[in-house]
Design an enzyme around this catalytic site. Structure first.
Site, PDB file in Angstrom:
ATOM      1  N   CYS A  79       0.820  -1.228   0.000  1.00  0.00           N
ATOM      2  CA  CYS A  79       0.000   0.000   0.000  1.00  0.00           C
ATOM      3  C   CYS A  79       0.845   1.265   0.000  1.00  0.00           C
ATOM      4  O   CYS A  79       0.352   2.333  -0.372  1.00  0.00           O
ATOM      5  CB  CYS A  79      -0.932   0.014   1.205  1.00  0.00           C
ATOM      6  SG  CYS A  79      -2.045  -1.399   1.267  1.00  0.00           S
ATOM      7  N   HIS A 101      -3.305   7.306   1.889  1.00  0.00           N
ATOM      8  CA  HIS A 101      -3.686   5.982   1.425  1.00  0.00           C
ATOM      9  C   HIS A 101      -5.101   5.706   1.928  1.00  0.00           C
ATOM     10  O   HIS A 101      -5.406   5.907   3.111  1.00  0.00           O
ATOM     11  CB  HIS A 101      -2.715   4.953   1.979  1.00  0.00           C
ATOM     12  CG  HIS A 101      -3.182   3.545   1.786  1.00  0.00           C
ATOM     13  ND1 HIS A 101      -3.678   3.101   0.589  1.00  0.00           N
ATOM     14  CD2 HIS A 101      -3.245   2.497   2.650  1.00  0.00           C
ATOM     15  CE1 HIS A 101      -4.029   1.829   0.722  1.00  0.00           C
ATOM     16  NE2 HIS A 101      -3.780   1.441   1.954  1.00  0.00           N
ATOM     17  N   ASN A 152     -10.008  -0.160  -0.505  1.00  0.00           N
ATOM     18  CA  ASN A 152      -8.545  -0.066  -0.428  1.00  0.00           C
ATOM     19  C   ASN A 152      -7.952  -0.639  -1.717  1.00  0.00           C
ATOM     20  O   ASN A 152      -8.029  -1.843  -1.955  1.00  0.00           O
ATOM     21  CB  ASN A 152      -8.063  -0.853   0.797  1.00  0.00           C
ATOM     22  CG  ASN A 152      -6.570  -0.755   1.015  1.00  0.00           C
ATOM     23  OD1 ASN A 152      -5.833  -0.344   0.115  1.00  0.00           O
ATOM     24  ND2 ASN A 152      -6.125  -1.136   2.183  1.00  0.00           N
TER      25      ASN A 152
HETATM   26  N1  ACO Z   1     -18.867  -8.370   8.365  1.00  0.00           N
HETATM   27  C1  ACO Z   1     -19.426  -8.598   9.565  1.00  0.00           C
HETATM   28  N2  ACO Z   1     -18.699  -8.857  10.667  1.00  0.00           N
HETATM   29  C2  ACO Z   1     -17.367  -8.897  10.531  1.00  0.00           C
HETATM   30  C3  ACO Z   1     -16.730  -8.671   9.305  1.00  0.00           C
HETATM   31  C4  ACO Z   1     -17.531  -8.409   8.196  1.00  0.00           C
HETATM   32  N3  ACO Z   1     -17.038  -8.176   6.963  1.00  0.00           N
HETATM   33  N4  ACO Z   1     -15.408  -8.767   9.484  1.00  0.00           N
HETATM   34  C5  ACO Z   1     -15.200  -9.028  10.781  1.00  0.00           C
HETATM   35  N5  ACO Z   1     -16.386  -9.112  11.429  1.00  0.00           N
HETATM   36  C6  ACO Z   1     -16.631  -9.365  12.829  1.00  0.00           C
HETATM   37  C7  ACO Z   1     -15.509 -10.100  13.494  1.00  0.00           C
HETATM   38  O1  ACO Z   1     -15.595 -11.479  13.263  1.00  0.00           O
HETATM   39  C8  ACO Z   1     -15.718  -9.713  14.936  1.00  0.00           C
HETATM   40  O2  ACO Z   1     -16.721 -10.540  15.468  1.00  0.00           O
HETATM   41  P1  ACO Z   1     -16.630 -11.088  16.981  1.00  0.00           P
HETATM   42  O3  ACO Z   1     -16.629  -9.840  17.829  1.00  0.00           O
HETATM   43  O4  ACO Z   1     -17.827 -11.918  17.103  1.00  0.00           O
HETATM   44  O5  ACO Z   1     -15.324 -11.811  17.061  1.00  0.00           O
HETATM   45  C9  ACO Z   1     -16.258  -8.302  14.865  1.00  0.00           C
HETATM   46  O6  ACO Z   1     -16.733  -8.127  13.520  1.00  0.00           O
HETATM   47  C10 ACO Z   1     -15.219  -7.233  15.159  1.00  0.00           C
HETATM   48  O7  ACO Z   1     -14.025  -7.552  14.447  1.00  0.00           O
HETATM   49  P2  ACO Z   1     -12.752  -6.626  14.507  1.00  0.00           P
HETATM   50  O8  ACO Z   1     -11.695  -7.196  13.640  1.00  0.00           O
HETATM   51  O9  ACO Z   1     -12.410  -6.320  15.923  1.00  0.00           O
HETATM   52  O10 ACO Z   1     -13.347  -5.286  13.871  1.00  0.00           O
HETATM   53  P3  ACO Z   1     -12.695  -3.897  13.726  1.00  0.00           P
HETATM   54  O11 ACO Z   1     -13.548  -2.856  14.318  1.00  0.00           O
HETATM   55  O12 ACO Z   1     -11.232  -3.918  14.115  1.00  0.00           O
HETATM   56  O13 ACO Z   1     -12.768  -3.697  12.157  1.00  0.00           O
HETATM   57  C11 ACO Z   1     -11.289  -3.817  10.266  1.00  0.00           C
HETATM   58  C12 ACO Z   1     -12.096  -4.592  11.289  1.00  0.00           C
HETATM   59  C13 ACO Z   1     -12.240  -3.020   9.424  1.00  0.00           C
HETATM   60  C14 ACO Z   1     -10.497  -4.808   9.405  1.00  0.00           C
HETATM   61  C15 ACO Z   1     -10.314  -2.868  10.991  1.00  0.00           C
HETATM   62  O14 ACO Z   1      -9.589  -3.544  11.971  1.00  0.00           O
HETATM   63  C16 ACO Z   1      -9.338  -2.227  10.035  1.00  0.00           C
HETATM   64  O15 ACO Z   1      -9.718  -1.438   9.197  1.00  0.00           O
HETATM   65  N6  ACO Z   1      -8.048  -2.495  10.212  1.00  0.00           N
HETATM   66  C17 ACO Z   1      -7.050  -1.921   9.351  1.00  0.00           C
HETATM   67  C18 ACO Z   1      -6.832  -2.849   8.237  1.00  0.00           C
HETATM   68  C19 ACO Z   1      -6.425  -2.170   6.988  1.00  0.00           C
HETATM   69  O16 ACO Z   1      -6.799  -1.067   6.690  1.00  0.00           O
HETATM   70  N7  ACO Z   1      -5.637  -2.874   6.231  1.00  0.00           N
HETATM   71  C20 ACO Z   1      -5.280  -2.417   4.956  1.00  0.00           C
HETATM   72  C21 ACO Z   1      -3.894  -2.661   4.644  1.00  0.00           C
HETATM   73  S1  ACO Z   1      -2.837  -1.785   5.678  1.00  0.00           S
HETATM   74  C22 ACO Z   1      -3.186  -0.315   5.356  1.00  0.00           C
HETATM   75  O17 ACO Z   1      -3.540  -0.074   4.249  1.00  0.00           O
HETATM   76  C23 ACO Z   1      -3.085   0.685   6.418  1.00  0.00           C
END
Ligand code: ACO
Length: 322
Positions: free
Chosen positions: A115, A249, A279
């Site tokens: 990224c 980004h 993304n």
């Molecule tokens: N739909 C419904 N529920 C979901 C989904 C989905 N697509 N994905 C995860 N869940 C659930 C999980 O299973 C979890 O359930 P549980 O509580 O029963 O275990 C719950 O939602 C919460 O999951 P978390 O992972 O804690 O959710 P969070 O609020 O952290 O959001 C996310 C997840 C969106 C991936 C977030 O952590 C994020 O954006 N992280 C950064 C990742 C990123 O941007 N990566 C890109 C590459 S690096 C970069 O570009 C910076």
């Protein structure tokens, strides 16, 4: 110093025709529009057609940037493609793009910083230009992340999309204060396991699928990005309060908001396009840049900050006077 500065002479982007909405995602995996919008800000993503490759997206974006710069493809003497989803393991996608654009002189190569690839490329290009190796350089971020997603993993497949963005960077004498002012690059290989693809030519002889510990990535993203933005101002007589536009980004709306808050920058100075294409990895910064230039937000003389973070971890920032 030879007095050469690197100015952005043209911008362009391309998104594949096919749009996949959150509602469509909810028919593939156990998710919902509400969850995706609330956690990420994403409404839809573009997905490349069968037989449409990263190089095709890159060529389309590159053509637009060359046209915007008011030059011919034959004036380009260097092509850099930032991508983590190359057409083939080798040769570099940039060489295919060079040929596809009809460029027969100069050199072409890829940069792999996931990224952060476009921001890495911006800094590398600036050094090549100021060092006298290139006069008109085409830098493209292009990805087909749809091809490395696990479409059964709801925690990752809803986040990403395909696309490409490009800039023509030109070396100019007497550009005044226009052009790239400073760049900072960082990486930390100890965080490999938080975001990676579980395959490759030397390990599994397969392409592999993207794996991510999203919550950990989120935490590091906000801290690393806020730090690198502070660092890029060191040695300049500018500060974050001088920024007219941040072009980050586009990973997640919440990362964009949290980073701006940490830096004390007003949300209306942040260019946000993640809602429209998710993304797109190395393509996301130039996609957002193109949007903000074309709709008239970014104007000549504005101070623009580009920043990104991605797998590796890699991260970086560049400061440019438009
Ligand atoms: N739909 C419904 N529920 C979901 C989904 C989905 N697509 N994905 C995860 N869940 C659930 C999980 O299973 C979890 O359930 P549980 O509580 O029963 O275990 C719950 O939602 C919460 O999951 P978390 O992972 O804690 O959710 P969070 O609020 O952290 O959001 C996310 C997840 C969106 C991936 C977030 O952590 C994020 O954006 N992280 C950064 C990742 C990123 O941007 N990566 C890109 C590459 S690096 C970069 O570009 C910076």
């Amino acid at each position: 110093m030879n007095g050469i500065r690197t100015v952005v002479a043209g911008v362009g982007s391309y998104l594949p025709d096919r749009i996949v909405t959150n509602a469509e995602m909810a028919r593939m995996v156990d998710t919902s529009d509400e969850w995706i919008v609330e956690r990420t800000g994403i409404n839809q993503r573009h997905i490349a057609a069968d037989g449409e490759y990263t190089s095709d997206l890159a060529i389309a974006a590159g053509k637009r940037a060359i046209e915007d710069a008011g030059i011919d493809a034959g004036d380009i003497d260097m092509v850099i493609v930032a991508t983590a989803t190359p057409d083939e393991t080798f040769p570099a996608t940039a060489v295919k793009v060079q040929a596809g654009l009809g460029i027969t002189q100069g050199a072409a190569f890829d940069i792999q910083a996931v990224c952060s690839g476009f921001v890495y490329g911006f800094s590398v290009a600036d050094n090549l230009i100021r060092g006298g190796m290139s006069k008109n350089l085409l830098l493209i971020g292009a990805e087909t992340f749809s091809r490395i997603l696990d479409w059964e993993d709801r925690t990752t497949c809803v986040l990403f999309g395909d696309g490409a963005g490009a800039v023509v960077l030109r070396g100019e004498q007497g550009a005044g204060d226009r052009g790239i002012i400073a760049s900072k690059l960082r990486s930390d290989g100890t965080k490999h396991d938080l975001l990676y693809v579980d395959g490759g030519p030397s390990t599994t002889q397969t392409t592999g699928k993207l794996r991510m510990r999203g919550r950990d990535v989120f935490k590091h993203a906000v801290n690393n990005l806020a730090d690198i933005v502070q660092e890029v101002f060191e040695g300049t007589d500018l500060s974050p309060s001088d920024i007219d536009w941040i072009v980050p980004h586009q990973a997640n709306r919440r990362i964009l908001d949290a980073t701006a808050r940490k830096l004390g920058i007003a949300p209306d100075k942040v260019v946000v396009t993640v809602q429209d294409h998710g993304n797109t990895s190395a393509a996301s910064v130039p996609l957002a840049l193109d949007r903000a230039v074309r709709d008239g937000r970014i104007k000549r003389g504005d101070l623009v900050l580009l920043e990104a973070m991605g797998g590796g971890f890699t991260w970086g920032a560049s400061l440019v006077r438009w």
